[in-house]
Design a protein around this motif. Sequence first.
Motif, short mmCIF file in Angstrom:
data_model
loop_
_atom_site.label_atom_id
_atom_site.label_comp_id
_atom_site.label_asym_id
_atom_site.label_seq_id
_atom_site.Cartn_x
_atom_site.Cartn_y
_atom_site.Cartn_z
N THR B 201 0.84 -1.21 0.00
CA THR B 201 0.00 0.00 0.00
C THR B 201 0.87 1.26 0.00
OG1 THR B 201 -0.23 0.05 2.42
CG2 THR B 201 -1.92 -1.12 1.20
N VAL B 202 2.01 1.18 0.66
CA VAL B 202 2.93 2.32 0.70
C VAL B 202 3.70 2.42 -0.62
CG1 VAL B 202 4.84 3.38 1.96
CG2 VAL B 202 3.13 2.03 3.19
N GLN B 203 4.06 1.27 -1.18
CA GLN B 203 4.72 1.23 -2.48
C GLN B 203 3.89 1.96 -3.52
OE1 GLN B 203 6.32 -2.51 -4.18
NE2 GLN B 203 4.74 -2.33 -5.71
N ALA B 204 2.59 1.72 -3.50
CA ALA B 204 1.70 2.36 -4.47
C ALA B 204 1.71 3.87 -4.29
CB ALA B 204 0.28 1.80 -4.33
N GLN B 205 1.72 4.33 -3.04
CA GLN B 205 1.78 5.78 -2.78
C GLN B 205 3.07 6.38 -3.36
OE1 GLN B 205 1.78 6.15 1.48
NE2 GLN B 205 -0.25 5.29 1.77
N ILE B 206 4.18 5.72 -3.11
CA ILE B 206 5.48 6.26 -3.55
C ILE B 206 5.59 6.25 -5.08
CG2 ILE B 206 7.99 5.89 -3.46
CD1 ILE B 206 7.03 6.80 -0.80
N MET B 207 5.10 5.18 -5.71
CA MET B 207 5.17 5.14 -7.18
C MET B 207 4.31 6.24 -7.78
SD MET B 207 7.47 3.06 -7.92
CE MET B 207 7.30 3.63 -9.60
N ASP B 208 3.13 6.46 -7.21
CA ASP B 208 2.28 7.56 -7.69
C ASP B 208 3.02 8.89 -7.57
OD1 ASP B 208 0.31 5.75 -8.13
OD2 ASP B 208 -1.04 6.41 -6.55
N LEU B 209 3.68 9.07 -6.43
CA LEU B 209 4.40 10.32 -6.18
C LEU B 209 5.51 10.53 -7.20
CD1 LEU B 209 5.07 12.79 -4.32
CD2 LEU B 209 6.60 11.26 -3.08
N LEU B 210 6.31 9.48 -7.42
CA LEU B 210 7.42 9.60 -8.37
C LEU B 210 6.91 9.94 -9.77
CD1 LEU B 210 9.91 6.70 -7.54
CD2 LEU B 210 10.38 9.16 -7.54
N ASP B 211 5.83 9.28 -10.14
CA ASP B 211 5.28 9.48 -11.46
C ASP B 211 4.78 10.92 -11.63
OD1 ASP B 211 4.94 8.09 -13.87
OD2 ASP B 211 2.77 8.11 -13.57
N GLU B 212 4.13 11.40 -10.59
CA GLU B 212 3.60 12.76 -10.62
C GLU B 212 4.74 13.79 -10.71
OE1 GLU B 212 0.70 13.29 -7.46
OE2 GLU B 212 1.30 15.40 -7.34
N LEU B 213 5.79 13.58 -9.90
CA LEU B 213 6.92 14.51 -9.91
C LEU B 213 7.62 14.52 -11.27
CD1 LEU B 213 8.34 13.76 -6.37
CD2 LEU B 213 7.24 15.89 -7.10
N ARG B 214 7.74 13.34 -11.83
CA ARG B 214 8.38 13.25 -13.15
C ARG B 214 7.58 14.06 -14.17
NH1 ARG B 214 6.62 11.17 -17.44
NH2 ARG B 214 5.05 9.98 -16.34
N ARG B 215 6.27 13.89 -14.14
CA ARG B 215 5.41 14.58 -15.10
C ARG B 215 5.50 16.10 -14.90
NH1 ARG B 215 0.41 13.48 -13.77
NH2 ARG B 215 0.94 11.35 -13.19
N GLU B 216 5.33 16.52 -13.64
CA GLU B 216 5.32 17.96 -13.36
C GLU B 216 6.63 18.65 -13.74
OE1 GLU B 216 4.40 18.21 -9.27
OE2 GLU B 216 2.24 17.87 -9.59
N ARG B 217 7.75 17.94 -13.51
CA ARG B 217 9.04 18.58 -13.72
C ARG B 217 9.69 18.21 -15.04
NH1 ARG B 217 12.30 19.13 -8.58
NH2 ARG B 217 10.77 20.21 -7.33
N GLY B 218 9.01 17.39 -15.81
CA GLY B 218 9.57 16.96 -17.09
C GLY B 218 10.90 16.23 -16.95
N MET B 219 11.06 15.54 -15.82
CA MET B 219 12.32 14.82 -15.57
C MET B 219 12.38 13.54 -16.40
SD MET B 219 13.09 14.55 -11.50
CE MET B 219 11.58 13.66 -11.22
N GLY B 220 13.58 13.08 -16.67
CA GLY B 220 13.76 11.73 -17.15
C GLY B 220 13.92 10.84 -15.92
N LEU B 221 13.24 9.69 -15.91
CA LEU B 221 13.32 8.79 -14.75
C LEU B 221 13.83 7.44 -15.20
CD1 LEU B 221 12.57 8.17 -11.74
CD2 LEU B 221 10.30 7.55 -12.57
N ILE B 222 14.87 6.97 -14.53
CA ILE B 222 15.31 5.59 -14.74
C ILE B 222 14.87 4.81 -13.52
CG2 ILE B 222 17.25 4.01 -15.07
CD1 ILE B 222 18.79 6.21 -16.37
N LEU B 223 13.97 3.88 -13.72
CA LEU B 223 13.45 3.09 -12.61
C LEU B 223 14.05 1.69 -12.68
CD1 LEU B 223 11.32 2.87 -10.29
CD2 LEU B 223 9.81 1.89 -12.03
N ILE B 224 14.86 1.37 -11.68
CA ILE B 224 15.49 0.06 -11.64
C ILE B 224 14.67 -0.85 -10.75
CG2 ILE B 224 17.55 -1.18 -10.86
CD1 ILE B 224 19.15 1.33 -11.47
N THR B 225 14.30 -2.00 -11.26
CA THR B 225 13.45 -2.87 -10.46
C THR B 225 13.49 -4.30 -10.99
OG1 THR B 225 11.16 -3.28 -9.74
CG2 THR B 225 11.45 -2.26 -11.88
N HIS B 226 13.06 -5.25 -10.17
CA HIS B 226 12.86 -6.58 -10.72
C HIS B 226 11.38 -6.95 -10.67
CE1 HIS B 226 13.98 -7.26 -6.42
NE2 HIS B 226 12.77 -7.76 -6.49
#
Lengths: 344, 339
Positions: B201-226
């Motif tokens: 449930t917390v993971q979902a909050q953080i992913m939403d946040l990262l996605d929103e920040l990326r969009r707002e700031r026009g950042m490039g995001l490299i997401l490393i995950t398995h």
Amino acid sequence: MSEPILQVRDLVKHFPVQQGIVFKKTIGHVRAVDGVSFDLNRGETLGIVGESGCGKSTLAQVLMRLEQPTSGRALFEGVDMFGKKSASQLRQLRRDMQIVLQDPYTSLNPRKTVGDIVGEPFEIHPEVAPKGDRQRRVQELLDTVGLNPEHVRRYPHQFSGGQRQRIGIARALALKPKVIVCDEPVSALDVSIQAQVMNLLGDLQSEFGLSYIFIAHDLGVVRHLSDRVGVMYLGKMVENGTEDQIYEHPQHPYTQALLSSVPVPDPSVRDRREAIRLTGDVPSPANPPSGCRFRTRCWKAQDICAEQEPELAVRRDGGRVDLELADGHPSACHFAERHEHVVS
Amino acid sequence: MSATDDSTGGSSESRLLEVEDLHVEFRTREATANVLNGVGYHVDAGETLAVLGESGSGKSVTAQTVMGILDTPPGFVTKGAIRYRGEELLSATEDRRRGLRGENMAMIFQDALSALNPVYTVGFQIAEQFRFRRGMSRKDAMAKAAEMLDLVKIPNAKQRVKEFPHQFSGGMRQRAMIAMSLALDPDLLIADEPTTALDVTVQAQIMDLLDELRRERGMGLILITHDLGVVAEVADRIAVMYAGRVVEESDAESLYKRPAHPYTEGLMESIPRLDQKGEQLASIKGLPPNLANIPEGCPFHPRCHRATDECRRKVPELLELRPGRYSACHFAEELISSE
Ligand SMILES: Nc1ncnc2c1ncn2[C@@H]1O[C@H](COP(=O)(O)OP(=O)(O)OP(=O)(O)O)[C@@H](O)[C@H]1O
Ligand SMILES: Nc1ncnc2c1ncn2[C@@H]1O[C@H](COP(=O)(O)OP(=O)(O)OP(=O)(O)O)[C@@H](O)[C@H]1O
Ligand code: SF4
Ligand code: SF4
Ligand SMILES: [Mg+2]
Ligand SMILES: [Mg+2]
């Protein structure tokens, strides 16, 4: 259906919280498991899910009698697990229930060979395998879990994570148990290896008619292996039902939020899925909220939720308890309501 | 040819980062591990590239090399190029690279607790950057730190800046890390398993946040995950790594619909899905290779159910099959055009 192999009723485990260095004073209790009831049917898998700290491992430890319960009962094939028993009943119980733990790196003694580790239970229960027969039995067990029987003299560090988990499973199988409690057995493994171990657990279940209690925080893993699923929150079971009931028609808001939070590996459903997002964190189990423990994060909470604890019972949509309801399943919410399509 | 060739869109202004044919080895007394064997990927402004792969495939080492924080020794870059907005980094001075860190590119890690200093308040640690890199006064810097905590949705930020990391929950610490990494407004953010240690449930909050920040700031995001689930929810493009190489690169939708590499295919079939009760999972047999002794030919061949003699002899190159779709498999064309 035959009688459940394990019946757990109102199981409670509190840990004292102590203060002071010389004179320890108990200042409260962590209510790790706080009144949990369920049945485990023979040959079935009961999955237990819930977030970190909700009491899953404590439940496992109490069931394995590694921790004394604070109160409550558990009947194994009708025998009271925590009450007085004869020596032979005790021995039998120790054989019949085994555990597999999460961490394949720390749950195996690094100084012992694989043969010693897997054969260790025979030292305590020599009646299962007479001394001359042990080596052969150990090799058979290694073969059963897909390890090379010729590797009996190797040490745990010579195996990969998935292989070590197989060693743990072989050890659990040694005494031909009826129930295996699996506490996050695949959580530390990469997906390709995780799939190998899950398939193994499934095969062993059909081969030996095992019953599993399968604890995991990965809801996909639990669905895959479980017949029934119990959802825990802060020491309580909040919902319990068949795999289909829990995943396709969850009734409790917490279950719904939990399922909705799990990312689905399919980009094409990305924007079609409903997102239920919880705010805030899980409260401390030393000081849980009054009434319904989920109320501090629940979007449906009303005044009654703070005053009255909802019992785990079969409920109609809207929350009214109706024990006669056909194809209902128990949930602990005053306003329980079936919710379809949370997962897809 | 590599996936970073410019033939597939992405104008030179929007191209933030290009990694090309990167080779890194770790030298120890016993052996030399060939950890990266020609990694290539790129990220454009505003997009999310997911780097997917199992433990040990080289995801973190690639990111560390990009950031200029590779452990040397034992790690050595032996070949390749890393370009940030066209500027070659591997030959840049340490001063220049330090200047880029935080200011232009930043990284967050799985374990926020060990990345935060336990003896300073969270606010102090964020404020430090404003003081030393922006020359702000202590007071102004603290006010900016509170703004940053507010940005990452930590309630009651003005109070919270004065607290220590251990007073934060796991999810809040990860938010604080994100706040710290974004303080100097970088345009590239590398998130290395940012939610692996968190509850779903917390993971979902953080992913939403990262996605929103990326969009707002026009950042490039490299997401490393398995986690193939997380990837499916946020990635625009995906690079799949195996044994220190990118073995498949694609837009997210096509990759999930039809993987063009047997390893990717195996990964997909290994995941127990939430939305269906499966039977036997199709698992990948065997184990990832020992990096001190990578198999000849295609490094995946000992585990691959399609492997032929050719695979055992010849290393498959990462080739473009369709616009934007790359695979390093001799049979990629068959895979992609099957059915
Ligand atoms: N021996 C102990 N003494 C005191 N508190 C304990 C003890 N063991 C567990 N707890 C507490 O009991 C609660 C439940 O812990 P438990 O390990 O059962 O959770 P869990 O559901 O298994 O979590 P996880 O998913 O992180 O493994 C936690 O708050 C934990 O800190
Ligand atoms: N400092 C180091 N010294 C020696 N070997 C290292 C070091 N850092 C990484 N390695 C090795 O490099 C290989 C790749 O590691 P890396 O951390 O990039 O993997 P990863 O893909 O990020 O895996 P994970 O999913 O486990 O984080 C591994 O075999 C690892 O053991
Ligand atoms: S009882 Fe109230 S607070 Fe608890 S889950 Fe139901 S609606 Fe929410
Ligand atoms: S090149 Fe051969 S071994 Fe490698 S992935 Fe393709 S089919 Fe498999
Ligand atoms: Mg646990
Ligand atoms: Mg890593």
